[in-house]
Design a protein around this motif. Structure first.
Motif, PDB file in Angstrom:
ATOM      1  N   GLY A  44       0.819  -1.209   0.000  1.00 25.78           N
ATOM      2  CA  GLY A  44       0.000   0.000   0.000  1.00 25.78           C
ATOM      3  C   GLY A  44       0.845   1.248   0.000  1.00 25.78           C
ATOM      4  N   GLY A  45       2.145   1.101   0.300  1.00 24.61           N
ATOM      5  CA  GLY A  45       3.062   2.231   0.258  1.00 24.61           C
ATOM      6  C   GLY A  45       3.411   2.602  -1.176  1.00 24.61           C
ATOM      7  N   SER A  46       4.076   3.734  -1.338  1.00 28.41           N
ATOM      8  CA  SER A  46       4.362   4.239  -2.682  1.00 28.41           C
ATOM      9  C   SER A  46       5.213   3.270  -3.499  1.00 28.41           C
ATOM     10  CB  SER A  46       5.065   5.592  -2.585  1.00 28.41           C
ATOM     11  OG  SER A  46       6.267   5.498  -1.827  1.00 28.41           O
ATOM     12  N   ASP A  47       6.157   2.588  -2.864  1.00 27.37           N
ATOM     13  CA  ASP A  47       7.068   1.707  -3.604  1.00 27.37           C
ATOM     14  C   ASP A  47       6.313   0.553  -4.261  1.00 27.37           C
ATOM     15  OD1 ASP A  47       8.752   3.388  -2.201  1.00 27.37           O
ATOM     16  OD2 ASP A  47       9.422   1.835  -0.808  1.00 27.37           O
ATOM     17  N   SER A  48       5.570  -0.185  -3.447  1.00 25.00           N
ATOM     18  CA  SER A  48       4.907  -1.381  -3.974  1.00 25.00           C
ATOM     19  C   SER A  48       3.701  -1.030  -4.848  1.00 25.00           C
ATOM     20  CB  SER A  48       4.485  -2.312  -2.835  1.00 25.00           C
ATOM     21  OG  SER A  48       3.588  -1.672  -1.954  1.00 25.00           O
ATOM     22  N   GLY A  84      -7.204  -0.426   6.913  1.00 28.13           N
ATOM     23  CA  GLY A  84      -7.411   0.530   5.829  1.00 28.13           C
ATOM     24  C   GLY A  84      -6.454   0.282   4.671  1.00 28.13           C
ATOM     25  N   ASP A  85      -5.195  -0.084   4.988  1.00 25.45           N
ATOM     26  CA  ASP A  85      -4.236  -0.426   3.937  1.00 25.45           C
ATOM     27  C   ASP A  85      -4.747  -1.592   3.102  1.00 25.45           C
ATOM     28  OD1 ASP A  85      -2.597   1.503   5.008  1.00 25.45           O
ATOM     29  OD2 ASP A  85      -1.205   0.094   5.960  1.00 25.45           O
ATOM     30  N   VAL A  89      -5.562  -1.456  -0.945  1.00 27.64           N
ATOM     31  CA  VAL A  89      -4.874  -2.295  -1.938  1.00 27.64           C
ATOM     32  C   VAL A  89      -5.879  -3.134  -2.717  1.00 27.64           C
ATOM     33  CG1 VAL A  89      -3.273  -4.243  -2.227  1.00 27.64           C
ATOM     34  CG2 VAL A  89      -2.684  -2.347  -0.691  1.00 27.64           C
ATOM     35  N   ALA A  90      -6.832  -3.741  -2.013  1.00 23.52           N
ATOM     36  CA  ALA A  90      -7.835  -4.584  -2.679  1.00 23.52           C
ATOM     37  C   ALA A  90      -8.673  -3.767  -3.656  1.00 23.52           C
ATOM     38  CB  ALA A  90      -8.723  -5.251  -1.631  1.00 23.52           C
ATOM     39  N   ALA A  91      -9.034  -2.533  -3.269  1.00 28.32           N
ATOM     40  CA  ALA A  91      -9.857  -1.684  -4.137  1.00 28.32           C
ATOM     41  C   ALA A  91      -9.091  -1.278  -5.390  1.00 28.32           C
ATOM     42  CB  ALA A  91     -10.316  -0.449  -3.367  1.00 28.32           C
ATOM     43  N   LEU A  92      -7.814  -0.932  -5.248  1.00 28.87           N
ATOM     44  CA  LEU A  92      -7.022  -0.540  -6.414  1.00 28.87           C
ATOM     45  C   LEU A  92      -6.809  -1.726  -7.346  1.00 28.87           C
ATOM     46  CD1 LEU A  92      -5.433   1.571  -7.955  1.00 28.87           C
ATOM     47  CD2 LEU A  92      -3.437   1.053  -6.522  1.00 28.87           C
TER      48      LEU A  92
END
Length: 300
Positions: A44-48, A84-85, A89-92
């Protein structure tokens, strides 16, 4: 909308990142496109998020017709923020048409009785990482997939310094490997700021993990205090450290391949060959490339 029928053209930063990823994988002798599915660990962070989005939308020269899948690990350490993370991630992933599995992790040692926890010289963070790696390995074997993680040049430079300063540079001078078994790290030539710029160009948000900036762990203190100071003195310091590490990896590649072949042969004899770790008091024989041969211990 899915990868199979929609291949948009990446913007400037996206195009650069795709080319960097392809070059990095080819340096590790990867034959592209890979002949397997790709399993991407997305926190969920910018990198991944950058890696997952890049490969899902623009990575056909890397993934070919293989299916791209995401996996997210929810350790629950930050309560509602962690949940929330997972939802983010699942929604994106759903929006991109990418299958995503959310894995609810137990705290290391949970359910193992009183006093369970990390052994001396280890941390909750290290144990959690080992748990994630084990789940990734099993998932990859089950789905016959390659694993992608979002380690980048800043991570690589930080790891090189960490290992030099803790005395592990002699056997781990190459830092984070581009390729380690079925795991690939295609962003090791890219800076973190480039990944954030890519997401901004694409209009994609991400989640910030506040524990990365709290300084509770030594590595996070390095990230917060040491690395900015280093770049203040040496503006190209991160790039030079990362380049040195990748050059060391290329030079030691023959040793790594020989070690991998030896591991396969010894496995048939019931002898384990694995990466060397600090603070391991088992009788060992050091081998090139950061490997060690562990002498089996007799059961008591």
């Amino acid at each position: 909308m899915t990868r199979e029928n929609f291949y948009p053209k990446p913007k400037d930063t996206g195009g650069r990142l795709v080319r960097l990823a392809i070059a990095t994988l080819r340096e590790a002798s990867a034959k592209l496109p890979l002949n397997s599915d790709i399993l991407i660990a997305v926190s969920g962070g910018s990198d991944s998020i950058a890696l997952g989005h890049l490969i899902a939308l623009y990575g056909r020269r890397i993934a070919g017709t293989g299916r791209v899948r995401w996996i997210h690990f929810n350790h629950g350490w930050r309560g509602a923020e962690s949940d929330g993370d997972a939802r983010f991630v699942a929604a994106l992933a759903k929006k991109l048409g990418v299958p995503c599995r959310v894995v609810k992790m137990k705290r290391p040692g949970e359910g193992a009785g009183a006093g369970a926890g990390p052994s001396p010289g280890h941390s909750w963070e290290a144990l959690a990482r080992a748990q994630r790696n084990e789940v990734l390995r099993k998932e990859a074997v089950r789905g016959k997939a390659s694993i992608f993680t979002a380690h980048h040049a800043d991570d690589l430079a930080e790891t090189v310094l960490w290992r030099l300063l803790t005395g592990a540079g002699a056997t781990h001078g190459g830092g984070i490997l581009v390729k380690d078994g079925k795991t690939y790290r295609p962003l090791l030539h890219a800076r973190k700021e480039t990944l954030k710029r890519y997401l901004k160009e694409e209009g994609i948000s991400w989640r910030e993990d506040r524990t990365n900036h709290e300084g509770r762990f030594l590595r996070s203190r390095m990230r917060k205090e040491l690395m900015p100071a280093l770049e203040g003195l040496f503006p190209k310091g991160v790039e030079h450290l990362a380049s040195l590490a990748l050059l060391t990896q290329r030079k030691s590649a023959p040793d790594l391949r020989r070690a991998g072949s030896l591991a396969a042969r010894l496995g048939t004899l019931g002898i384990r060959l694995k990466r060397a770790h600090l603070r391991d008091d088992q009788p060992i024989i050091q081998l090139p490339g950061g490997w060690k041969l562990i002498r089996p211990t007799r059961p008591r």
